[in-house]
Write a protein that holds these residues in place. Structure first.
Motif, short mmCIF file in Angstrom:
data_model
loop_
_atom_site.label_atom_id
_atom_site.label_comp_id
_atom_site.label_asym_id
_atom_site.label_seq_id
_atom_site.Cartn_x
_atom_site.Cartn_y
_atom_site.Cartn_z
N GLN B 10 0.85 -1.19 0.00
CA GLN B 10 0.00 0.00 0.00
C GLN B 10 0.89 1.25 0.00
N GLU B 11 0.27 2.41 -0.22
CA GLU B 11 1.04 3.66 -0.28
C GLU B 11 1.82 3.92 1.01
N LYS B 12 1.27 3.51 2.13
CA LYS B 12 1.97 3.73 3.41
C LYS B 12 3.28 2.95 3.45
N ASP B 13 3.42 1.93 2.60
CA ASP B 13 4.65 1.12 2.58
C ASP B 13 5.74 1.71 1.68
N ILE B 14 5.44 2.80 0.99
CA ILE B 14 6.52 3.49 0.26
C ILE B 14 7.57 3.88 1.30
N PRO B 15 8.85 3.56 1.04
CA PRO B 15 9.86 3.82 2.08
C PRO B 15 9.86 5.28 2.55
N GLN B 16 10.18 5.46 3.82
CA GLN B 16 10.31 6.80 4.41
C GLN B 16 11.74 7.34 4.24
N ALA B 17 12.68 6.43 3.97
CA ALA B 17 14.08 6.85 3.84
C ALA B 17 14.74 6.02 2.75
N TRP B 18 15.70 6.64 2.06
CA TRP B 18 16.51 5.91 1.08
C TRP B 18 17.68 5.23 1.80
N TYR B 19 18.17 4.15 1.21
CA TYR B 19 19.34 3.46 1.76
C TYR B 19 20.61 3.92 1.04
N ASN B 20 21.58 4.37 1.82
CA ASN B 20 22.84 4.88 1.28
C ASN B 20 23.94 3.84 1.51
N VAL B 21 24.24 3.08 0.46
CA VAL B 21 25.18 1.96 0.60
C VAL B 21 26.57 2.42 1.03
N MET B 22 26.92 3.67 0.69
CA MET B 22 28.29 4.15 0.98
C MET B 22 28.61 4.14 2.47
N ALA B 23 27.56 4.29 3.28
CA ALA B 23 27.80 4.31 4.73
C ALA B 23 28.21 2.95 5.27
N GLU B 24 27.89 1.89 4.54
CA GLU B 24 28.09 0.54 5.10
C GLU B 24 29.01 -0.36 4.29
N MET B 25 29.39 0.03 3.07
CA MET B 25 30.24 -0.86 2.27
C MET B 25 31.63 -0.94 2.92
N ARG B 73 7.63 11.83 -1.64
CA ARG B 73 6.76 10.67 -1.41
C ARG B 73 5.37 10.88 -2.01
N GLU B 74 4.88 12.12 -1.93
CA GLU B 74 3.58 12.41 -2.52
C GLU B 74 3.58 12.14 -4.02
N MET B 75 4.65 12.56 -4.70
CA MET B 75 4.69 12.32 -6.15
C MET B 75 4.95 10.85 -6.45
N TYR B 76 5.74 10.18 -5.61
CA TYR B 76 5.95 8.73 -5.77
C TYR B 76 4.61 7.99 -5.82
N LYS B 77 3.62 8.55 -5.10
CA LYS B 77 2.33 7.86 -5.04
C LYS B 77 1.63 7.75 -6.39
N ILE B 78 2.05 8.54 -7.37
CA ILE B 78 1.44 8.40 -8.70
C ILE B 78 1.59 6.96 -9.18
N TRP B 79 2.70 6.33 -8.88
CA TRP B 79 2.89 4.96 -9.37
C TRP B 79 3.46 3.97 -8.34
N ARG B 80 4.00 4.44 -7.24
CA ARG B 80 4.56 3.55 -6.23
C ARG B 80 3.53 3.24 -5.15
N PRO B 81 3.67 2.14 -4.40
CA PRO B 81 4.66 1.07 -4.58
C PRO B 81 4.38 0.29 -5.86
N THR B 82 5.44 -0.26 -6.45
CA THR B 82 5.29 -1.06 -7.67
C THR B 82 5.16 -2.54 -7.28
N PRO B 83 4.54 -3.34 -8.16
CA PRO B 83 4.34 -4.76 -7.81
C PRO B 83 5.64 -5.58 -7.84
N LEU B 84 5.72 -6.56 -6.96
CA LEU B 84 6.67 -7.66 -7.14
C LEU B 84 5.87 -8.82 -7.74
N VAL B 85 6.41 -9.42 -8.79
CA VAL B 85 5.65 -10.43 -9.52
C VAL B 85 6.41 -11.75 -9.53
N ARG B 86 5.71 -12.83 -9.24
CA ARG B 86 6.29 -14.16 -9.42
C ARG B 86 6.09 -14.53 -10.89
#
Lengths: 454, 454
Positions: B10-25, B73-86
């Motif tokens: 659902q829209e509430k599941d759109i992430p609240q934060a991005w993951y920054n790989v540089m902090a942990e690599m 996040r508001e604009m992401y709602k136009i199309w996000r969250p996107t489906p995961l498909v088997r």
């Protein structure tokens, strides 16, 4: 609190049964007639042409709910349920107090609602052992949908594509071919009907009516082959009811109910799909929703046609259908909304209009592209030229609501996206598109000899 | 019990934060250098080119999570969250014991994942008072995305589109124009960089590197104008992490965890997006997932490039970036996967490959179209030529699993659909497509003079 933009269902919410409006409408549609005997048709009369199950559904005036086969629901899961979207961007652009919602049928892999009926039609053919099917396509939306459904169930498919679209929309041809279908520009030399039309008028750019004649002729003359139609007929409207059934649940999630439901109108498939599940609550008196079918100014059968018996195709191969019609020889102008270039409306829609249960408006091509561009810039999705008629009608209603200072709830069906119709947008931006009016004389000339409805 | 095909948030599941790989690599990426002084760049050095927020994100090695602004996040709602498909249809077609999943980023209104970064980049520009932005585009996916994002936030946009794509993909140009952007074929006479290239080689069909030079030059020479890039850079990978973060939740809904994660690779935006949120569990030792970047045989920087300092563009306007590169003068063949025709990989991906934390494969054009056609016929969605590289790599792994009799869980990113690339499919069906190999001599000639990494 965050505001919802989309109302999303889960796969378990895909309807278990289709809604059959014929069982509940106050006046039943008049029967189709055998053109030779003028006798009403039975389901059996349709067996040579359609699958037996589709034929039975076509004539079913009794069952309001018809179960969706498991195999069909499984394939629906590729793209269903589709989102219901609150068009907040469009509302803001119009500065309207109206709440505008759209059902986004453009998310199917072929980009339109047409797959909703292609899947069961292909499935029922496969189930009874049919190996080959034929069809016609205008803009290519239906042809693309049936190509995918046919491939899924292992059927060979030949598609007659209206010549003007075949050339205007080469990408749709490529899509059908990618799914493994054979595509022929119509009129073609491959059928008697096509040869006659080409002989009479070598430069004729085709119409849905002509393409239907060719597909029907091929089906009737090929062993173990059936024909499938993407609109007009009752079983197609039945299958499309998944649109409105899902939308009804989603409007409830939004805590609203539509005052106005809108669909663009060619043969009636997407309009019926979004409308009938809501219309049933008008039948009971529980609701008083308005329903608006939006047709092109250049093909105005609902607003200016006659209600008579007419053929569904150019050559007169089909049964006689009681329809609002411009005459089966009416040749619509080459507008980009190729899917709306059809001379008649199905028997149910025609009856509902006669009974003042639904309304119709006609919209000029330039107004539809202005609406489409505003929608693309405010909602992100570039709509199909066909769907843009519904958007234009929704915008008219939203502007009326603004003038009246009323907060109407408007729901329209976004039947497809326009990513394969960008040539049309190019021409619009270049100022090369025009409007096409139809004269009263044209309508009269094409309808004066039709079989009268008594 | 019914089997799930799609896993829907659902829209509430759109992430609240991005993951920054540089902090942990484990090993940080080497710094970008000022080409004149050879000194490491700071965020401030990037302010003339990018928005301040994007510049800071580019250099942020510290914060693993960066909040997504509410407007984004508001604009992401136009199309996000996107489906995961088997991909049950594809599994069946391959008769493989592997479970294949794909994240369907093609459902965005522009048909690809590119909007994930276009939205924040446009938003950050708007927020600091910028009025104009410039960019480059290859296949047109990024340009279309930024056009929509710019319109949404009220920015004027000029897009330099690689000339070969401008002609091969006219529909993408129309899409950008429908959203209100100006589109210029690159190389053009409108910039010094373009004029030089046209003078040196009048028939040159362009590359991403050239188009970047032109867009950067225009941004640097126009008041209140910034430049936005759709791939390669760290802040782009950051924004794209919404793909993998959603997919992680959805894989949990499916009750599985991927053994292998696959993305196609041009500059790294979609590969990074699907991969890094899963890769973080490898860093902790909790998981041991394989990550595969699938690049075209005709532009094999990951599998055959050198790891050195190179420019991001043809003309040498950008900072020096530590990258796996074929050299900034490398001119890739005119494959249809225009979005993958880029000479280098971003500094993070390059470091992760150096550290053996991710893998790469190169795939020939004909194999990608065979994979795309099988996918279209079995899953319904016609994939973008770029995404078809990921599909081909997933099919290779599924076939290995079959040979080994192992039930691997494979996840790939469907970065976009191919409905605007049907010309390419036409040519494939007609047998007109070919493969393009790169010789060792070509690689050596283009990379021998690069700044060595010490």
């Amino acid at each position: 609190m965050e505001e919802s933009k989309k109302f999303l269902l889960q796969e378990k919410d895909i309807p278990q049964a289709w809604y059959n409006v014929m069982a509940e409408m106050p006046n039943k549609p008049r029967p189709m007639l055998n053109p030779a005997t003028k006798q009403p048709l039975t389901a059996e009369d349709l067996y040579p042409l359609f699958s037996e199950e589709a034929s039975k559904q076509e004539m079913n005036m009794k069952d309001a709910w018809i179960e969706i086969p498991e195999e069909v629901r499984e394939m629906y899961k590729i793209w269903r349920p589709t989102p219901l979207v609150r068009a907040r961007g469009l509302e803001k652009a119009l500065d309207t107090p109206a709440h505008i919602y759209f059902k986004n049928e453009s998310v199917s892999p072929v980009g339109s609602h047409k797959l909703n009926s292609a899947v069961p039609q292909a499935y029922y053919c496969k189930k009874q052992g049919v190996t080959n099917i034929t069809t016609e396509t205008g803009a290519g939306q239906w042809g693309a949908a049936l190509s995918l459904a046919a491939k899924h169930f292992g059927l060979a498919l030949a598609v007659y594509m209206v010549k003007v679209s075949y050339h205007q929309k080469p990408y749709r041809r490529s899509i059908m071919e990618t799914y493994g279908a054979e595509v022929i520009a119509s009129p073609s030399m491959s059928t008697k009907a096509g040869r006659k039309i080409i002989t009479d008028n070598p430069s004729y750019q085709g119409s849905l009516g002509t393409a239907i004649s060719e597909a029907v002729e091929l089906a009737m003359s090929t062993p173990n082959c059936k024909y499938a139609l993407g609109s007009v007929l009752n079983h197609v409207a039945l299958h499309q009811s998944v649109i409105g059934l899902e939308a009804e649940k989603q409007m409830a999630m939004a805590g609203e109910y539509p005052d106005i439901v809108i669909g663009c109108f060619g043969g009636g498939s997407n309009f019926s799909g979004i409308s009938y599940p809501f219309l049933r609550h008008n039948f009971t008196g529980e609701r008083n929703t308005r329903f608006i079918a939006a047709e092109p100014e250049s093909c105005p059968k609902l607003t200016r046609g006659v209600f008579q018996y007419d053929f569904g195709d150019e050559a007169g191969y089909t049964p006689l259908i009681p329809m609002l019609t411009l005459g089966h020889n009416f040749a619509p102008a080459n507008i980009h909304a190729g899917g709306l270039r059809y001379h008649g409306a199905g028997s149910v829609v025609s009856q509902l209009i006669e009974d003042n249960l639904i309304e119709a408006v006609d919209i000029a091509q330039l107004e539809t592209f202005a609406a489409a561009t505003l929608f693309a810039q405010s909602e992100g999705i570039i709509p199909a030229p066909e769907s843009s008629h519904a958007i234009a009608a929704a915008i008219r209603e939203a502007e009326k609501a603004k003038e009246a200072g009323e907060s109407k709830v408007i729901l329209f069906n976004l039947s497809g996206h326009g990513l394969i119709d960008m040539t049309a947008y190019d021409q619009y931006h270049a100022g090369d598109l025009v409007n096409y009016q139809v004269s009263d004389e044209q309508v009269l000339a094409n309808t004066k000899d039709l079989e009268k409805i008594i």
